[in-house]
Design an enzyme around this catalytic site. Structure first.
Site, short mmCIF file in Angstrom:
data_model
loop_
_atom_site.label_atom_id
_atom_site.label_comp_id
_atom_site.label_asym_id
_atom_site.label_seq_id
_atom_site.Cartn_x
_atom_site.Cartn_y
_atom_site.Cartn_z
N ASP A 119 -31.93 -13.53 24.41
CA ASP A 119 -30.94 -14.12 23.55
C ASP A 119 -30.24 -13.32 22.58
O ASP A 119 -31.04 -12.37 22.27
CB ASP A 119 -31.85 -15.19 22.63
CG ASP A 119 -32.46 -16.35 23.57
OD1 ASP A 119 -31.65 -16.80 24.61
OD2 ASP A 119 -33.55 -17.11 23.28
N ASP A 135 -27.72 -20.76 27.78
CA ASP A 135 -28.23 -21.81 26.80
C ASP A 135 -26.89 -22.73 26.21
O ASP A 135 -26.93 -24.12 26.10
CB ASP A 135 -28.55 -21.39 25.43
CG ASP A 135 -29.91 -20.71 25.70
OD1 ASP A 135 -30.61 -20.96 26.67
OD2 ASP A 135 -30.58 -19.82 24.89
#
Length: 164
Positions: A119, A135
């Site tokens: 991330d 995401d």
């Protein structure tokens, strides 16, 4: 759009989203892993490297193979539905599911390869989780699917009222 062309273009779209996701995660690993966060827009957005071993918001950390298995089962189910189900007749639903598959595959690659999901997008204007392109794809596809289902429900209700 003919069935064959629709499947080809959707496959291209899925491949492009997965490629963009993997390229940006690779850039995050190479440029952010050993350094601090990089401010993109002061007070609004930064890039920060994080390794997520769980699901959304790092919940259920440590369930690597559970998430791999779950993602594979759900993704295969969606693909089968895309090829044989109602999605064949509805372009909105078809492309929405394609975007969802792309996001799932993007994060699945990380889970299998690294044991975690990379991330790197950190919104500073709100207290939110650090996330990635995959995401975004899953989230936007989910919003689109909810909108589709709500509109479909109203269409059916209106159709039933008209028939009465």
């Amino acid at each position: 759009m003919r069935l064959k062309n629709k499947n080809i273009w959707c496959s291209v779209m899925i491949a492009l989203i997965v490629a963009f996701d993997q390229i940006t995660k690779g850039l995050a690993k190479s440029h952010l892993m050993n350094g601090g966060p990089v401010t993109v827009i002061n007070g609004f957005l930064e890039f920060r490297y994080e390794e997520n071993t769980g699901a959304a918001f790092s919940s259920f950390s440590g369930g690597r193979w559970f998430f791999v298995a779950l993602t594979v089962v759900v993704t295969v189910g969606i693909c089968v539905y895309m090829l044989k189900g109602r999605a064949q007749k509805d372009l909105w639903l078809y492309w929405t599911l394609g975007v969802m598959v792309a996001g799932a595959v993007g994060n699945l690659i990380d889970r299998i390869a690294y044991g975690y999901v990379v991330d790197f997008i950190n919104p500073l204007f709100v207290n939110f989780a650090v996330f990635n392109i995959a995401d975004c794809a899953v989230t936007l596809a989910t919003i689109s699917l909810i909108a589709y289902l709500v509109l479909d429900m109203f269409k059916k209700e209106h159709k039933n009222e008209s028939a009465d």
